[in-house]
Design a protein around this motif. Sequence first.
Motif, PDB file in Angstrom:
ATOM      1  N   PRO A  92       0.803  -1.226   0.000  1.00 31.11           N
ATOM      2  CA  PRO A  92       0.000   0.000   0.000  1.00 31.11           C
ATOM      3  C   PRO A  92       0.839   1.281   0.000  1.00 31.11           C
ATOM      4  N   ARG A  93       2.103   1.183   0.395  1.00 28.38           N
ATOM      5  CA  ARG A  93       2.950   2.367   0.484  1.00 28.38           C
ATOM      6  C   ARG A  93       3.783   2.613  -0.778  1.00 28.38           C
ATOM      7  N   TYR A  94       3.697   1.680  -1.722  1.00 31.49           N
ATOM      8  CA  TYR A  94       4.436   1.838  -2.978  1.00 31.49           C
ATOM      9  C   TYR A  94       3.862   3.009  -3.780  1.00 31.49           C
ATOM     10  N   ARG A  95       4.756   3.827  -4.367  1.00 36.97           N
ATOM     11  CA  ARG A  95       4.308   4.987  -5.136  1.00 36.97           C
ATOM     12  C   ARG A  95       4.691   4.873  -6.623  1.00 36.97           C
ATOM     13  N   PHE A  96       5.961   4.667  -6.923  1.00 43.82           N
ATOM     14  CA  PHE A  96       6.394   4.560  -8.314  1.00 43.82           C
ATOM     15  C   PHE A  96       7.803   3.985  -8.364  1.00 43.82           C
TER      16      PHE A  96
END
Length: 224
Positions: free
Chosen positions: A198-202
């Motif tokens: 859930p904390r992955y952005r790019f």
Amino acid sequence: MKKRVLFYLVAIVTTFSLQSCVSNYVVSQPNIYKTDAKVTPVVVKAETSDNIQAKRMLASLNNASNSIKASMIAEAIKHEKTIDSILDEASTYLGTPYRYGGTTRSGIDCSAFVLSVFGAAAGVNLPRVAAAQSQEGDSVDKSELKKGDLVFFSHGRGRISHVGIVEEVDENGEVKFIHSATSRGVMVSSLNDKYWGPRYRFAKRILKENSLVLNQTSTQSQIN
């Protein structure tokens, strides 16, 4: 008298016999065979200078194409070796404890871990903090991630606060990355993890095939 008459008779008979032989003699003629088949003449054309030049140009193009292919293969091999070197270097940090602001094997944070690995294995100079590192390289879609790519995370308010290096993408598309986590130090985690997912952005690709995304010539110009 009788002898003379007999002589004339013999002469006359002999003459008629010779004429008969001559008249019956036929000179044989050679056999002449006729055919309707047409014989096509074979014409041998000499190569023109244009044809010779065209062949030479084609040979040159083929040689150039082979040279380009060989160069591309060599670059691909070199790229793969660089990525392998990065991951090999990263693996030597496994178990190193996390330390905020730390930059050594006695204790290291996430961004220092990444810059240390890339610097030692690929000679690439990255910024010190994760937020600045996220501005480097080319953007990569999650479905296109490869080994050596950087993955960035946020713990709140959208600000990038964590970074890791993609270590593996398995056949099912699961992405595993190596990073320095506050909980267990340098370790391998998955983007499917309920915490990191859930904390992955790019993601960013710092190294791409055939060239470095980062411009290393600026460092060389400073040296010169």
